[in-house]
Enzyme design. Structure first.
Site, PDB file in Angstrom:
ATOM      1  N   MET A  70      23.431  37.417  38.482  1.00  0.00           N
ATOM      2  CA  MET A  70      24.528  37.040  37.561  1.00  0.00           C
ATOM      3  C   MET A  70      24.980  38.179  36.840  1.00  0.00           C
ATOM      4  O   MET A  70      24.525  39.093  36.631  1.00  0.00           O
ATOM      5  CB  MET A  70      23.224  36.501  36.362  1.00  0.00           C
ATOM      6  N   ASP A  83      17.191  24.160  42.455  1.00  0.00           N
ATOM      7  CA  ASP A  83      17.098  25.271  41.664  1.00  0.00           C
ATOM      8  C   ASP A  83      17.064  24.934  40.067  1.00  0.00           C
ATOM      9  O   ASP A  83      17.917  24.557  39.713  1.00  0.00           O
ATOM     10  CB  ASP A  83      18.228  26.227  42.053  1.00  0.00           C
ATOM     11  N   ASP A 107      18.649  35.877  42.519  1.00  0.00           N
ATOM     12  CA  ASP A 107      19.864  35.178  41.451  1.00  0.00           C
ATOM     13  C   ASP A 107      20.554  36.554  40.909  1.00  0.00           C
ATOM     14  O   ASP A 107      19.916  37.308  40.235  1.00  0.00           O
ATOM     15  CB  ASP A 107      18.906  34.797  40.507  1.00  0.00           C
ATOM     16  N   HIS A 125      14.378  33.831  47.115  1.00  0.00           N
ATOM     17  CA  HIS A 125      15.717  33.583  46.443  1.00  0.00           C
ATOM     18  C   HIS A 125      16.055  34.662  45.365  1.00  0.00           C
ATOM     19  O   HIS A 125      15.309  35.099  44.695  1.00  0.00           O
ATOM     20  CB  HIS A 125      15.254  32.183  45.824  1.00  0.00           C
ATOM     21  N   SER A 170      11.895  32.521  43.466  1.00  0.00           N
ATOM     22  CA  SER A 170      13.025  33.164  42.849  1.00  0.00           C
ATOM     23  C   SER A 170      12.673  34.534  42.073  1.00  0.00           C
ATOM     24  O   SER A 170      11.808  34.373  41.155  1.00  0.00           O
ATOM     25  CB  SER A 170      13.667  32.289  41.657  1.00  0.00           C
ATOM     26  N   HIS A 172      21.889  33.593  45.529  1.00  0.00           N
ATOM     27  CA  HIS A 172      22.535  32.690  44.931  1.00  0.00           C
ATOM     28  C   HIS A 172      23.459  33.504  43.829  1.00  0.00           C
ATOM     29  O   HIS A 172      22.924  34.057  42.933  1.00  0.00           O
ATOM     30  CB  HIS A 172      21.479  31.867  44.155  1.00  0.00           C
ATOM     31  N   MET A 187      25.721  33.719  41.016  1.00  0.00           N
ATOM     32  CA  MET A 187      26.294  33.184  39.561  1.00  0.00           C
ATOM     33  C   MET A 187      27.377  34.116  38.880  1.00  0.00           C
ATOM     34  O   MET A 187      27.039  34.719  37.665  1.00  0.00           O
ATOM     35  CB  MET A 187      25.300  32.699  38.646  1.00  0.00           C
ATOM     36  N   MET A 189      22.031  22.771  41.015  1.00  0.00           N
ATOM     37  CA  MET A 189      21.222  22.893  39.758  1.00  0.00           C
ATOM     38  C   MET A 189      20.731  22.116  38.961  1.00  0.00           C
ATOM     39  O   MET A 189      21.314  21.076  38.609  1.00  0.00           O
ATOM     40  CB  MET A 189      22.223  24.027  38.881  1.00  0.00           C
TER      41      MET A 189
HETATM   42  C1  DX5 Z   1      18.740  30.038  36.944  1.00  0.00           C
HETATM   43  C2  DX5 Z   1      18.481  30.536  38.462  1.00  0.00           C
HETATM   44  C3  DX5 Z   1      17.023  30.205  39.066  1.00  0.00           C
HETATM   45  C4  DX5 Z   1      15.926  30.490  38.215  1.00  0.00           C
HETATM   46  C5  DX5 Z   1      14.839  29.371  38.408  1.00  0.00           C
HETATM   47  O1  DX5 Z   1      20.047  30.233  36.717  1.00  0.00           O
HETATM   48  O2  DX5 Z   1      19.577  30.096  39.479  1.00  0.00           O
HETATM   49  O3  DX5 Z   1      16.928  30.426  40.659  1.00  0.00           O
HETATM   50  O4  DX5 Z   1      15.496  31.747  38.427  1.00  0.00           O
HETATM   51  O5  DX5 Z   1      13.798  29.879  37.761  1.00  0.00           O
HETATM   52  P1  DX5 Z   1      12.865  28.501  36.965  1.00  0.00           P
HETATM   53  O6  DX5 Z   1      12.034  28.141  38.361  1.00  0.00           O
HETATM   54  O7  DX5 Z   1      11.889  29.307  36.197  1.00  0.00           O
HETATM   55  O8  DX5 Z   1      13.573  27.501  36.465  1.00  0.00           O
HETATM   56 ZN    ZN Z   2      18.952  30.494  41.501  1.00  0.00          ZN
END
Ligand code: DX5
Ligand code: ZN
Length: 216
Positions: A37, A175, A35, A33, A8, A66, A68, A137
């Site tokens: 947000m 994840d 993320d 990956h 990630s 991903h 969010m 998740m």
């Molecule tokens: C959290 C993200 C994850 C995050 C995982 O909301 O979707 O992808 O980056 O990070 P770790 O592996 O540190 O939990």
């Molecule tokens: Zn993620």
């Protein structure tokens, strides 16, 4: 197939992003990956399309995005243009999930749906045959570095069962809080793809850590 590893980029050093991208290129990792947000669906803002495009310029592996964010339909074609191969939306953020999944596929991407820790696998019953990926998740979304929620193993087993019974081709991605201790147990339960942020990027030797996860 053996399990895939998706580092990630949320846990990368944003001031040395190109260095960290090249590390992933060189590593045994399979996917990037990404993320995204929005500060609304989750209580944190990460980065958006301009950063995603910058990563894509150097990344030589599958871009696993991903989202969010609320109302992801507004950005499906933008993420395609930014280089997404797989686009995952949250079940909890989509009123018309079937329509959203069709729109992702119509753009030529693989469609994923993610479930928060409190959302039961059963809600996927009528959409599972249309999905390429389900992301479970294993922490509450919004932040890296949180502890793995143990209830995830049960959900992986339930999802595997739903996939087999329905004839779906979906792969199972996990994840949040993934490390070398839970990785083999998740794979044994049926997980296909493991996302790892902090465990990779905060380690002394990220290349070796990825290799360890790949072999565990
Ligand atoms: C959290 C993200 C994850 C995050 C995982 O909301 O979707 O992808 O980056 O990070 P770790 O592996 O540190 O939990
Ligand atoms: Zn993620």
């Amino acid at each position: 197939m053996s399990h895939l590893i998706a580092p990630s980029m949320l846990a990368a050093d944003f001031a040395n992003l190109q260095r960290d991208i090249e590390m992933v290129n060189k590593s045994e990792a399979d996917w990037f990956h990404i993320d995204v947000m929005d500060g609304v669906f989750v209580p944190n803002i990460s980065f958006g399309i301009p950063v995603m495009k910058a990563i894509k310029k150097h990344a030589k592996k599958v871009m696993d995005v991903h989202l969010m964010i609320v109302d992801p339909d507004r950005y499906i074609s933008d993420f395609k243009k930014a280089g997404a191969d797989i686009l995952t939306v949250h079940y909890e953020a989509c009123t018309h999930l079937h329509r959203t999944v069709q729109a992702i596929k119509a753009e030529g991407m693989q469609a994923g749906v993610s479930l928060n820790p409190h959302t039961p696998i059963a809600v996927l019953e009528d959409i599972i045959v249309h999905l390429d990926l389900v992301l479970i998740m294993s922490v509450n979304p919004g932040f890296g570095g949180q502890s793995f929620i143990e209830n995830t193993y049960k959900k992986v087993i339930q999802l595997k069962d739903l996939i087999e019974k329905s004839g779906s081709k979906a792969v199972i991605e996990i994840d949040g809080g993934v490390n070398d201790e839970n990785c083999p147990k998740l794979v044994a339960a049926g997980a296909d793809v493991l996302v790892a942020g902090s465990f990779v990027f905060k380690s002394k030797d990220p290349l070796a850590t990825i290799s360890k996860l790949k072999k565990s």
